[in-house]
Design a protein around this motif. Structure first.
Motif, short mmCIF file in Angstrom:
data_model
loop_
_atom_site.label_atom_id
_atom_site.label_comp_id
_atom_site.label_asym_id
_atom_site.label_seq_id
_atom_site.Cartn_x
_atom_site.Cartn_y
_atom_site.Cartn_z
N ILE A 196 36.11 35.22 25.56
CA ILE A 196 36.61 36.50 26.07
C ILE A 196 36.67 36.47 27.59
O ILE A 196 37.67 36.88 28.20
CB ILE A 196 35.71 37.66 25.58
N PHE A 197 35.62 35.97 28.20
CA PHE A 197 35.57 35.88 29.66
C PHE A 197 36.72 35.02 30.19
O PHE A 197 37.37 35.39 31.17
CB PHE A 197 34.22 35.29 30.08
N ARG A 198 36.99 33.88 29.54
CA ARG A 198 38.01 32.95 30.02
C ARG A 198 39.43 33.47 29.81
O ARG A 198 40.35 33.06 30.51
CB ARG A 198 37.88 31.60 29.31
N SER A 258 45.19 38.51 34.50
CA SER A 258 45.04 38.84 35.92
C SER A 258 45.06 40.34 36.18
O SER A 258 44.52 40.81 37.20
CB SER A 258 46.13 38.16 36.73
N ASP A 259 45.65 41.13 35.27
CA ASP A 259 45.69 42.58 35.47
C ASP A 259 44.42 43.27 34.97
O ASP A 259 44.31 44.50 35.02
CB ASP A 259 46.92 43.19 34.80
N GLY A 260 43.46 42.48 34.47
CA GLY A 260 42.20 43.04 34.00
C GLY A 260 42.15 43.30 32.52
O GLY A 260 41.09 43.61 31.97
N GLY A 261 43.30 43.20 31.85
CA GLY A 261 43.33 43.42 30.41
C GLY A 261 43.31 42.12 29.63
O GLY A 261 43.18 41.03 30.18
N TRP A 262 43.45 42.26 28.33
CA TRP A 262 43.56 41.10 27.44
C TRP A 262 44.80 41.28 26.59
O TRP A 262 45.22 42.40 26.29
CB TRP A 262 42.35 40.98 26.54
N ALA A 286 47.56 38.43 24.03
CA ALA A 286 48.21 37.13 23.84
C ALA A 286 49.63 37.11 24.41
O ALA A 286 50.14 36.06 24.77
CB ALA A 286 48.23 36.77 22.36
N ASP A 287 50.26 38.28 24.48
CA ASP A 287 51.63 38.37 24.98
C ASP A 287 51.72 39.51 25.99
O ASP A 287 52.56 40.39 25.90
CB ASP A 287 52.60 38.59 23.81
N GLY A 288 50.81 39.50 26.96
CA GLY A 288 50.70 40.60 27.92
C GLY A 288 49.61 41.55 27.47
O GLY A 288 49.39 41.77 26.28
N SER A 289 48.92 42.13 28.42
CA SER A 289 47.76 42.97 28.10
C SER A 289 48.16 44.23 27.35
O SER A 289 49.19 44.86 27.64
CB SER A 289 47.05 43.37 29.40
N THR A 290 47.35 44.59 26.36
CA THR A 290 47.52 45.84 25.63
C THR A 290 46.18 46.57 25.58
O THR A 290 45.11 45.96 25.73
CB THR A 290 48.01 45.61 24.18
N ALA A 291 46.24 47.87 25.32
CA ALA A 291 45.02 48.66 25.21
C ALA A 291 44.17 48.20 24.04
O ALA A 291 42.93 48.11 24.14
CB ALA A 291 45.36 50.14 25.07
N GLU A 292 44.81 47.90 22.90
CA GLU A 292 44.06 47.51 21.71
C GLU A 292 43.30 46.21 21.93
O GLU A 292 42.09 46.11 21.68
CB GLU A 292 45.00 47.36 20.52
N HIS A 345 37.97 48.06 32.92
CA HIS A 345 37.95 49.52 33.07
C HIS A 345 39.13 49.98 33.91
O HIS A 345 39.79 50.99 33.60
CB HIS A 345 36.64 49.96 33.70
N THR A 346 39.44 49.24 34.96
CA THR A 346 40.58 49.59 35.81
C THR A 346 41.88 49.53 35.01
O THR A 346 42.73 50.43 35.10
CB THR A 346 40.66 48.64 37.02
N PHE A 347 42.03 48.47 34.22
CA PHE A 347 43.25 48.36 33.41
C PHE A 347 43.37 49.52 32.44
O PHE A 347 44.42 50.17 32.34
CB PHE A 347 43.26 47.03 32.64
#
Length: 493
Positions: free
Chosen positions: A404-406, A410-414, A416-422, A452-454
């Motif tokens: 998870i850490f790795r 870069s935007d603070g989210g997670w 696989a195809d761009g960060s999402t809230a879920e 949290h910022t994301f």
């Protein structure tokens, strides 16, 4: 499709099911066709982008092409057919397949053949999956409980009845018609079953047939998902995640929803169905485990995990999600581990943990077969294993939290195809649980601060990530996860 939590329809619309419903003559046809024409992914494609999930792109586009052909739009259908080969990767298929993918492609082929339409030549990975699903269906059909809706998933897969003369359609309708007139609360299954009845020209019960047609005629595309509703799914997962806050006021679920969840946990089959009582889809191990955990959290009765022993893979240690399942899933066994630990059933817990250890590696992100993103499996692995006092569980938690850490973007989210809230919520909640027990990396505070910022600066996107017949989004759950993750990070400050 309303849940017992927020006032949001449970599931996102399904291209495949809307296309299938459009094949049945009735007032819903033009509505479904108009929806398909305005909800494309590309000029000639539907569903998820192929790079995200080619299974979903393939079945959605193929179903839409058949719908267009049925509406006389032959040139548009040809262009959609021609786009199919380019969706399939050249190497081994990446990630898990959607449930019954090969069976649905096979059925669309048979519908096309029966109507004299061309059938697209399928690439080898698709043909291989078709053959695998044919063998599974034939094995199921020989099973004595094939027509038993408490155990058999045949109703949910009713499309397979099309062109299969060995299936008794009258008996099938009697077994799998739900109270709302559908077949197993599945629009696509209902539509293709009706096509098979009409194709055979045999007389079925007039009242039942009228209820099935009325169900299909009443479909509104925006509310046509791969299932009509999943209230128990929403309730169980809401309780599990909200419990991470440790608050005394309880989850944002109505007492009625919680009481119905507990009641349906005591189904004679020992399995809880996400839709609730009265439907004709069997329950599954994952939903049952999560619902049992949720019942215990809210002080409601739940049966023992021993009722699920028959779901253990023959000759193995892992639990299957459904009978006849090809391969066990990660998160089903993660959630079973949570339930077994609550019951102090270490004789069954240890084999499950050993199996989970064989399925994961410290440096490679794993996906669950029911979810497109590794963030779900990693987040749940970290969250659940952090609470289990067992060396294997602690090792699994440490490995998951390191991944998870790795994988933070870069935007603070997670994602696989761009960060999402879920995906960000799963990761943040899992990492917080690991950090609370000293099983996360030293920089977990900075990682959660960026998360949290994301979450605080992005509205939650309702991105289809769950894998059923096609990709879908459990829409109320996204909002719950978004809120819980923000508050959970706050508790770690």
């Amino acid at each position: 499709m309303k849940s017992g939590v927020p006032q949001i329809v449970d599931l996102s619309p399904s291209v495949y099911d809307i296309a299938a419903v459009s094949l049945v003559p009735g007032p819903q046809q033009p509505l479904c066709l108009d929806w398909l024409l305005t909800h494309t992914t590309g000029p000639d494609t539907w569903g998820a982008p192929a790079h995200r999930c080619w299974f979903d792109s393939y079945i959605s586009t193929y179903a839409a092409a058949v719908a267009l052909r049925n509406a006389g739009m032959h040139q548009s259908a040809d262009r959609a057919y021609n786009s199919l080969p380019g969706m399939v990767p050249a190497g081994p298929p990446p990630g898990p397949e959607t449930l019954t993918f090969g069976g649905l492609v096979d059925v669309l082929d048979r519908v096309s053949t029966a109507r004299g339409w061309p059938v697209p030549p399928h690439p080898a990975p698709v043909r291989n999956t078709i053959e695998r699903e044919r063998a599974k269906w034939e094995h199921m059909r020989m099973w004595p409980d094939f027509y038993n809706p408490s155990l058999s998933i045949a109703g949910y897969s009713a499309e397979r009845v099309y062109g299969d003369a060995a299936v008794d359609t009258a008996r099938f309708l009697d077994a799998f018609q739900a109270p709302n007139g559908s077949i197993a609360n599945s629009p696509g299954a209902s539509a293709v079953f009706l096509l098979e009845y009409e194709h055979r020209g045999r007389l079925l019960d007039g009242r039942r047939l009228a209820e099935l047609r009325e169900y299909l005629h009443s479909r509104v595309p925006e509310d046509t998902a791969y299932l009509d509703q999943v209230p128990h799914f929403v309730t169980a997962w809401t309780v599990m995640f909200h419990h991470e806050l440790g608050t005394a006021q309880g989850p944002p679920c109505t007492p009625r929803a919680l009481d119905e969840l507990s009641r349906d946990l005591h189904h004679p089959s020992g399995l809880l169905c996400t839709i609730g009582a009265g439907t004709t889809i069997p329950g599954d191990t994952d939903s049952t485990a999560c619902a049992a955990v949720a019942a215990r959290i809210t002080g409601r009765p739940a049966p023992s995990a021993a009722t699920l022993d028959r779901m253990i893979e023959p000759g193995g240690d892992a639990y299957r999600t459904f009978l006849f399942e090809h391969d066990p899933s990660l998160t089903t066994n993660i959630h079973m581990a949570a339930l077994l630990d609550l019951e102090h059933d270490h004789s069954r817990l240890s084999p499950v943990l050993r199996w989970l250890k064989t399925q994961t590696t410290p440096h490679r992100a794993q996906t669950c077969k029911w979810h497109l993103s590794p963030a779900y499996a990693l987040g749940e692995m970290a969250r659940v294993m952090s609470r289990i006092d067992h060396p294997l569980a602690q090792s699994l938690c440490t490995d998951a939290s390191a991944q998870i850490f790795r994988t933070q973007n870069s935007d603070g989210g997670w994602g696989a195809d761009g960060s999402t809230a879920e995906e960000t919520a799963y990761s943040a909640i899992g990492l917080a649980a690991a950090a609370e027990r000293g099983l996360a990396s030293a920089d977990w505070k900075g990682t959660l601060r960026r998360a949290h910022t994301f979450l605080s600066t992005h509205e939650p996107q309702l991105t289809p990530l769950w894998l059923g017949k096609t990709l879908y989004c459990v829409q109320p759950l996204v909002h719950v996860l978004h809120t819980v993750a923000i508050r959970r990070i706050g508790t770690m400050s």
